[in-house]
Design an enzyme around this catalytic site. Structure first.
Site, PDB file in Angstrom:
ATOM      1  N   ALA A   1     -20.246  -6.406 -15.960  1.00 18.31           N
ATOM      2  CA  ALA A   1     -19.424  -7.560 -16.338  1.00 18.31           C
ATOM      3  C   ALA A   1     -18.239  -7.749 -15.391  1.00 18.31           C
ATOM      4  O   ALA A   1     -17.524  -8.742 -15.490  1.00 18.31           O
ATOM      5  CB  ALA A   1     -18.914  -7.405 -17.770  1.00 18.31           C
TER       6      ALA A   1
ATOM      7  N   LYS B   1     -16.053 -13.168 -15.518  1.00 12.88           N
ATOM      8  CA  LYS B   1     -14.777 -12.710 -14.959  1.00 12.88           C
ATOM      9  C   LYS B   1     -14.687 -12.972 -13.467  1.00 12.88           C
ATOM     10  O   LYS B   1     -13.731 -13.575 -12.995  1.00 12.88           O
ATOM     11  CB  LYS B   1     -14.587 -11.208 -15.220  1.00 12.88           C
ATOM     12  CG  LYS B   1     -15.087 -10.722 -16.557  1.00 12.88           C
ATOM     13  CD  LYS B   1     -14.129 -11.000 -17.689  1.00 12.88           C
ATOM     14  CE  LYS B   1     -14.857 -10.871 -19.009  1.00 12.88           C
ATOM     15  NZ  LYS B   1     -14.068 -10.492 -20.128  1.00 12.88           N
TER      16      LYS B   1
HETATM   17  C1  LIG Z   1     -18.001  -4.631 -20.987  1.00 11.10           C
HETATM   18  C2  LIG Z   1     -18.338  -6.073 -21.174  1.00 11.10           C
HETATM   19  N1  LIG Z   1     -19.629  -6.428 -21.183  1.00 11.10           N
HETATM   20  C3  LIG Z   1     -20.007  -7.696 -21.335  1.00 11.10           C
HETATM   21  C4  LIG Z   1     -19.074  -8.694 -21.511  1.00 11.10           C
HETATM   22  C5  LIG Z   1     -19.633 -10.078 -21.749  1.00 11.10           C
HETATM   23  O1  LIG Z   1     -19.068 -11.110 -21.112  1.00 11.10           O
HETATM   24  P1  LIG Z   1     -19.434 -12.635 -21.379  1.00 11.10           P
HETATM   25  O2  LIG Z   1     -20.413 -12.740 -22.485  1.00 11.10           O
HETATM   26  O3  LIG Z   1     -18.149 -13.277 -21.680  1.00 11.10           O
HETATM   27  O4  LIG Z   1     -20.035 -13.091 -20.075  1.00 11.10           O
HETATM   28  C6  LIG Z   1     -17.714  -8.380 -21.516  1.00 11.10           C
HETATM   29  C7  LIG Z   1     -16.690  -9.400 -21.752  1.00 11.10           C
HETATM   30  O5  LIG Z   1     -15.567  -9.178 -22.091  1.00 11.10           O
HETATM   31  C8  LIG Z   1     -17.343  -7.032 -21.339  1.00 11.10           C
HETATM   32  O6  LIG Z   1     -16.067  -6.655 -21.332  1.00 11.10           O
END
Ligand SMILES: Cc1ncc(COP(=O)(O)O)c(C=O)c1O
Length: 396
Positions: free
Chosen positions: A212, A245
């Protein structure tokens, strides 16, 4: 139908934002939700992403459906970004589906495992990101934990982790954070990744890698060393990618689930299962964010610009870590705060106990999730002394 439902408690992380908003203090500080912020406190869209988006909109002639696997160029480019030269070597063995962010990839991966082998157990680190458990657990897979963090040394408890992995039965799934471990910031060294890969291969475990924060630890290449060590060595691997991110595309919900399979025949079969799971849940992913990423990564100029913007974000986070470390060190010369700059990414654990965390909020108006995780990007020159005063006081 719905009168039987009681109100649920707030989400542990999203609830922090609500509590922060409700605090009338002009001195309140939000170190809660995990989004990058610049020195103005804004979560910016990288310039290169904006350029790609404008070009995309200017050239768009249809909004017709993309299909359950999503944008195929995005899928190929995101695999190349994560795996580098391995992407072409492993091409035949890879099945990728575009997902609704990294969360969608984690859930779809869990659904894929559950569809294939419903009795599988997935092992997550202690601690892990608060959303892993509900996201993955709700697929029906059983969740267990392996030790990861040594709170006293504020580093990876590698011996304990290693021993735990050695005891797992063949077929067990191990969820690993590729980099910028959330919430600890404690990272495996390349040598430790090689040991993990050796155990995973020898014991027949399935690594499920959560990527991520590619680029948020050191840089786009260094952050995926462990992933690539594993991908090169093991016959099967699942990878959940988030573009939230590093591309600043949070609300566009761009991500991918990548399955490395034993053979091309298996990969082709896996792709049909990925598509079926998506079709049954939400049919197709949103196009916009993935199309922006595909366009950006295909353009050498925009890609270089984006890389520099990611480098600037990580440089800022490292400087904020150093700033907080020096202010804490000045207040408590006898305590070692070197962990703050040894750890990587947006998060670290303050190491405060429950009463300390309660006072952080009530006495110092500093908002963090219940596990005491701080978002380093929320620190600024203007608030660092207030944070250092609070932590130095509450560490006891
Ligand atoms: C460790 C981790 N995995 C996955 C995600 C998933 O991100 P998103 O669904 O916002 O793309 C996050 C988001 O905060 C994260 O911190």
């Amino acid at each position: 139908m719905f009168d039987v439902l009681d109100r649920l408690p707030p989400d542990p992380i999203l609830g922090v934002t609500a509590a922060f908003r409700a605090d009338p203090s002009p001195h309140k500080i939000d170190l809660g939700v995990g989004v990058y912020r610049d020195e103005r406190g804004i979560t910016p869209v990288p310039e290169a992403v904006l350029h790609a988006e404008r070009a995309l909109i200017a050239g768009q002639s249809t909004k017709s459906y993309v299909g359950p696997l999503g944008n195929l160029e995005f899928n190929a480019r995101i695999v190349e970004l994560a795996l580098g030269p391995l992407a072409s070597q492993l091409k035949e063995r890879i099945a990728t589906i575009q997902t609704v962010g990294g969360c969608g990839a984690l859930r779809l991966g869990a659904e894929l495992i559950h569809a294939t082998s419903p009795a599988s157990v997935i092992h997550v680190s202690t601690p892990t990101w608060a959303n892993h458990e509900p996201l993955i657990g709700n697929s029906g897979l059983r969740l267990e934990r392996y030790p990861y963090y040594d709170a006293a040394r504020r580093d990876v408890a590698f011996d304990a982790m290693h021993d735990a992995l050695e005891r797992l039965p063949a077929g067990a799934v191990v969820l690993l954070h590729a980099c910028c471990h959330n919430p600890t910031g404690a990272e495996l060294t390349p040598a430790q990744w090689r040991l993990v890969a050796e155990i995973v291969e020898r014991r027949g475990l399935l690594p499920f890698i959560d990527l991520a924060y590619q680029g948020f630890g050191d840089d786009l290449e260094t952050d995926v060393i462990g992933l690539r060590v594993l991908a090169e060595r093991v016959p099967e691997l699942l990878l959940a990618v988030s573009c939230s991110k590093n591309f600043g595309l949070y609300k566009e919900r761009a991500g991918a689930l990548v399955a490395i399979c034993r053979s091309g025949t298996t990969a082709a079969a896996v792709a049909t299962h990925q598509a079926r799971i998506a079709r049954r849940m939400y049919s197709m992913p949103p196009d916009h964010g993935a199309a922006i990423v595909a366009r950006l990564l295909a353009d050498a100029g925009l890609r270089g610009q984006w890389q520099q913007e990611v480098e600037a974000m990580v440089a800022r986070m490292k400087s904020l870590r150093a700033l907080l470390q020096s202010r804490l060190q000045a207040r408590r010369p006898g305590t070692d705060f070197g962990w703050l700059t040894r750890q990587r990414g947006m998060f670290s654990l303050l190491g405060l106990d429950e009463p300390g965390l309660a006072r952080l909020r009530s006495d110092f108006h500093i908002y963090v999730p219940p596990d005491g995780r701080i978002n380093v990007a929320g620190i600024s020159a203007a608030n660092v002394d207030q944070i250092a005063d609070a932590v130095a006081t509450l560490l006891g």
